[in-house]
Design a protein around this motif. Structure first.
Motif, short mmCIF file in Angstrom:
data_model
loop_
_atom_site.label_atom_id
_atom_site.label_comp_id
_atom_site.label_asym_id
_atom_site.label_seq_id
_atom_site.Cartn_x
_atom_site.Cartn_y
_atom_site.Cartn_z
N ASP A 196 -40.37 1.59 -21.01
CA ASP A 196 -40.96 2.97 -21.60
C ASP A 196 -40.53 3.49 -22.82
O ASP A 196 -40.71 4.69 -22.95
N ILE A 198 -40.71 3.87 -26.93
CA ILE A 198 -41.72 4.02 -27.97
C ILE A 198 -41.01 3.33 -29.34
O ILE A 198 -40.14 3.96 -29.71
N ARG A 220 -41.37 -3.30 -20.43
CA ARG A 220 -42.60 -2.51 -20.86
C ARG A 220 -42.51 -1.56 -21.74
O ARG A 220 -41.90 -0.46 -21.60
N PHE A 221 -43.07 -1.48 -23.06
CA PHE A 221 -42.94 -0.58 -24.10
C PHE A 221 -44.06 -0.57 -24.89
O PHE A 221 -44.95 -1.14 -24.59
N THR A 222 -44.04 0.67 -25.47
CA THR A 222 -45.28 0.93 -26.59
C THR A 222 -44.63 0.44 -27.81
O THR A 222 -43.70 1.12 -28.40
N ILE A 224 -45.63 1.20 -31.87
CA ILE A 224 -46.52 2.05 -32.74
C ILE A 224 -46.11 1.07 -34.17
O ILE A 224 -45.21 0.90 -34.57
N ILE A 246 -48.51 -6.16 -25.58
CA ILE A 246 -47.87 -4.96 -25.65
C ILE A 246 -48.78 -3.87 -26.05
O ILE A 246 -49.71 -4.06 -26.69
N THR A 247 -48.51 -2.85 -25.25
CA THR A 247 -49.42 -1.80 -25.71
C THR A 247 -49.01 -1.17 -27.12
O THR A 247 -47.85 -0.84 -27.32
N THR A 248 -50.06 -1.28 -28.05
CA THR A 248 -49.86 -1.03 -29.35
C THR A 248 -50.66 0.09 -29.96
O THR A 248 -51.73 0.16 -29.41
N VAL A 249 -50.12 0.68 -30.78
CA VAL A 249 -51.03 2.02 -31.24
C VAL A 249 -50.73 1.81 -32.93
O VAL A 249 -49.69 1.62 -33.52
N LEU A 250 -51.68 1.69 -33.53
CA LEU A 250 -51.66 1.52 -34.96
C LEU A 250 -52.16 2.79 -35.58
O LEU A 250 -53.19 3.56 -35.21
N LEU A 259 -45.04 11.43 -35.80
CA LEU A 259 -44.99 10.69 -34.62
C LEU A 259 -43.27 10.47 -34.26
O LEU A 259 -43.03 10.00 -32.94
N THR A 261 -41.05 12.19 -33.76
CA THR A 261 -40.39 12.85 -32.50
C THR A 261 -40.38 12.18 -31.26
O THR A 261 -39.57 12.50 -30.26
N ARG A 262 -41.41 11.37 -31.23
CA ARG A 262 -41.64 10.50 -29.96
C ARG A 262 -41.04 9.16 -29.96
O ARG A 262 -41.06 8.54 -28.80
#
Lengths: 386, 443
Positions: A196, A198, A220-222, A224, A246-250, A259, A261-262
């Motif tokens: 979990d 990021i 399991r991780f995200t 960015i 992988i959960t990816t945020v572009l 971002l 901070t998270r």
């Protein structure tokens, strides 16, 4: 490249590599390292060597010209240094094991050859005092091969011809290491990432890519990924990570601070790691690392050992001063204003060691303050300046 | 996405339409001030209670649930309840590309779910919304009008039209009814356009104040003219003249041979740079740009056509060039009372890098953009940029999401000074200016 050892095919290969480096047709630490070691294998295999000094001299001169062709591709010089060290090691090993009994310790007062002088305790500075030979002066290490070279110098080394297959094999090992370097850097990835989290990364580094994918097998991780203008290589990276589950945020580069901070960890790739623990990395790394420090977020640098460079950068804090094609920034031609605007597209950032928390290499994890030691272990003092 | 978008107002509607029928009758019998306040308080409490309990009790979200994967709903209802009444219609799924069963994906992304989403233009118009407001909302949502000042002026101009065309119903005075007429318009603007900017919020609060102190006996047309005049004065005093003063103050901070760096595009900074050029100061400008909006290209056009030597770089190139920079000039979306600057995403990075190299960071900000709220991170209030026209999502794998926050928050420690129409002040003086403003203008 000295003419006496020139084989036509090797010469062609050498010139091709030099021009590719110079024209920036070959870029990236891994690609240049690979081409360099392939060339060196060729050079060693065609070398009609009489003694080790000739071989070392040839390899050095090849390396010198490659480095001169593209001084910013530090891995070229590093691979040359590594091969040189292997040559010295194999030679000294064969001498001690082969037992040519003449390899007795020389008295300290023995006259030094110019080559030996560079690692005597108080060498006269041969040129202007540079940071390179500052390192040389500062640290004196036991040099087993010094005696071997001494012995070999001037006389035909009978055992030396038999050394060639061993050397080729040693270089082959370097090639194998290069081929598996990503897996080896990534093998401990699960120790750095937990569930979990990021993770923020920028641009596209194959080392980081392999690292994250390896971690994704257990965790399991995200991720960015910042796009990293103007190449926008982050988009490719994000696609690749997402494709492997992988959960990816572009995100655009501008949102890194927002971002942060998270973000739990920042993972960066390196172009070259310097002896002081700082690194050259893709432009944008410095900003990400500084933002991470502002938020007390750990910064992990994934790097292969061949990127460790025996250079110091204490003064050039302001980037690596290497610029690339401006067309990528502001499309040329389509814009009438392009003529009246200066457009800059720097390749690299210099990231200070205090912004880096850990360096994950294929030889274990190290703190930046330990890099000077790794450099000393990896390269021979005599080869710090090619 | 489209049907969800049209659904959103239906769910927001009852809440916003609700108050007027209950609010209109009470003023008729003359209530004392205290009684009125009590009533208002009660209504407000009921409203926020309803909003807090909203997602679980209201039928709107319940209708939406079956459309989404089952794991989707809880995180968003949590986010919505945290938002409370502030963001009535921001409860849409973050990413429509999320496949079913991807519980983890949703969990990891729902931390961003409270960001205001870009609205689709196919937003249904409900009730008595003035065409000027509908047009304005469309211009906002399509980013045709961008920037705190531009949006504020456009809103106030539209309100002038509204006020002039407004007819007070019989038996009610203008000052009592105009607000109930304007409220749904504002709500529509915020829900269909973009979330309310601090600048707009302050301007509207000022307008409400002006309406509330209107003399009841003033003839209707006079009252309308008076209000329009007050709006004109607000635009003139707080924005136009304020900008001129800020330009003059900036002029003193730009010297011959300076290299001024600016990020994105701020109307004030742009004018200040042009002004300095006209004052025959020879300086050069470095324009830093970044996605999602890439606004600095417009600034680049303006500066180069004015003949100012300009360098254009993308954000990652900033550290390489920073050693030569003498001053950083930034624009502002809002300045919070703890001195934190809320501005275009990327501003915080520029300020941070500049401060780490000891380059002074000046923020140009009119005092009407000061917000009395306190902000600690860029997460609590933010907005997402519109997706690019040709979405890269089309060919992307399902667990790739694209996120573009519009704003970020620069901590006061990275700001050297704020250039306002009341002078150059440290960010720590912002609350003082706010309280002073409150005393003088009641806004």
């Amino acid at each position: 490249m000295p003419t006496d050892t020139k084989d036509r095919a090797t010469q062609r290969q050498f010139e091709a590599l030099v021009s590719k480096l110079r024209r920036r047709q070959l870029v990236g630490a891994h690609a240049t390292a690979m081409q360099t070691v392939l060339l060196l294998r060729q050079v060693v295999s065609v070398h009609r060597m009489a003694n080790i000094q000739e071989l070392v001299h040839t390899v050095k001169s090849v390396g010198r010209e490659l480095v001169a062709a593209q001084p910013k591709e530090h891995s070229v010089g590093n691979i040359v240094r590594k091969v040189l060290r292997l040559i010295r090691e194999e030679h000294s090993a064969s001498n001690t094991i082969g037992g040519s009994g003449t390899a007795t310790p020389l008295p300290a007062s023995a006259p030094l050859t110019p080559l030996d002088r560079s690692f005597s305790a108080h060498p006269p500075p041969s040129g202007p005092l540079s940071l390179g030979n500052f390192v040389l002066l500062g640290h004196q290490r036991h040099q087993p091969h010094a005696r071997a070279e001494k012995h070999a110098h001037g006389s035909e080394d009978k055992t030396f011809i038999t050394l060639k297959p061993v050397l080729i094999q040693a270089i082959q090992e370097v090639i194998d290491e290069l081929e598996t370097v990503y897996e080896n850097v990534a093998k401990n990835a699960r120790d750095h990432i937990h569930t979990d989290e990021i993770i923020l990364t920028i641009g596209k580094s194959r080392t980081v890519e392999a690292f994250l994918k390896s971690a994704a097998r257990d965790r399991r991780f995200t991720a960015i990924v910042a796009e990293t203008a103007p190449s926008y290589s982050g988009r490719e990276m994000a696609k690749s990570l997402a494709a492997s589950g992988i959960t990816t945020v572009l995100v655009p580069d501008s949102s890194i601070y927002a971002l942060m901070t998270r973000v739990n960890k920042v993972i960066l790739g390196a172009h070259a790691v310097l002896a002081n623990g700082g690194m050259f990395a893709v432009a944008g790394s410095l900003m990400a690392a500084t933002a991470a420090q502002a938020h007390a977020t750990p910064v992990i640098v994934c790097t292969a050992q061949y990127k460790l460079t025996p250079l110091w950068n204490l003064y050039h804090e302001y980037g690596a001063l290497d610029f690339s094609d401006p067309a990528a920034v502001l499309g040329l031609g389509q814009d009438a204003i392009a003529d009246s605007v200066d457009v800059l597209n720097p390749y690299y950032d210099y990231v200070k060691p205090d912004l880096i928390d850990v360096l994950v290499t294929n030889y274990g994890d190290h703190s930046p303050s330990y890099v000077y030691r790794l450099v000393n272990e990896t390269y021979d003092d005599a080869d710090l300046e090619l | 996405m489209a049907d969800k978008a049209t659904r959103a107002p239906t769910k927001a509607e009852p809440k916003q339409k609700g108050p007027p029928p209950t609010a209109v009758p009470p003023p008729k019998p003359k209530l004392s001030k205290a009684e009125r306040r009590e009533l208002q308080e009660k209504q407000r409490a009921a409203k926020s209670e309803a909003a807090a309990a909203g997602p679980s009790t209201k039928p709107g979200p319940a209708k939406q649930k079956p459309q989404k994967p089952s794991a989707d709903a809880p995180p968003f209802s949590v986010a919505a309840s945290q938002q409370g009444a502030a963001a009535p219609s921001r409860r849409r799924s973050f990413s429509s590309s999320t496949g079913p069963g991807a519980a983890h994906d949703i969990r990891s992304l729902h931390i961003f779910s409270h960001f205001g989403l870009p609205k689709s233009s196919s937003h249904g118009i409900k009730g008595d919304i003035h065409p000027a407001i509908v047009r304005l909302a469309l211009q906002f949502s399509e980013f045709k009008i961008v920037g705190a000042n531009a949006r504020c002026i456009a809103t106030l101009t539209a309100f002038k039209t509204l006020i002039q065309e407004y007819q007070t119903p019989p038996q009610i005075t203008l000052s009592r009814h105009l607000m109930t007429y304007l409220s749904p318009q504002i709500s529509y603007l915020v829900s269909a356009g973009r979330p309310m900017s601090v600048s707009m919020g302050n301007a509207i609060r000022h307008l409400k104040y002006e309406i509330s102190i209107l003399d009841i006996d003033m003839p209707e047309q006079d009252a309308k003219n008076f209000l329009c005049e007050r709006i004109n004065h607000f635009i003139r005093d707080r924005i136009v003249v304020a900008d001129q003063v800020i330009q003059q103050l900036c002029l003193e901070k730009i010297h011959n041979g300076d290299i001024v760096l600016t990020y994105a595009r701020s109307s004030v900074v742009e004018k200040a740079l042009l002004e300095a050029h006209q004052a025959h100061i020879s300086f050069s400008v470095i324009v830093v740009d970044s996605l999602p909006l890439g606004e600095a290209k417009h600034l680049l056009h303006t500066l180069t056509s004015a003949g100012i030597p300009t360098t254009y770089i993308t954000l990652p190139a900033l550290p390489s060039i920073l050693s030569s920079v003498t001053t950083v000039l930034l624009g502002a979306h809002a300045l919070h009372s703890n001195g934190a600057l809320f501005s275009r995403a990327g501003t915080a990075l520029v300020a941070m890098m500049a401060r780490s190299r000891g380059v002074p960071v000046l923020v140009c900000c009119e005092t009407y953009k000061f917000s009395d709220g306190v902000s600690l991170d860029s997460f609590t209030k933010n907005e997402l940029a519109p997706a690019p026209k040709k979405s890269p999502n089309s060919t992307n794998p399902p667990n790739l999401h694209v996120l573009s926050p519009l704003y970020d928050l620069t901590p006061p420690s990275n700001i050297t000074a704020v250039v306002t129409e009341v002078g150059l002040i440290p960010p720590s003086s912002v609350p003082m200016v706010i309280s002073g403003r409150g005393l003088n203008q009641g806004a």
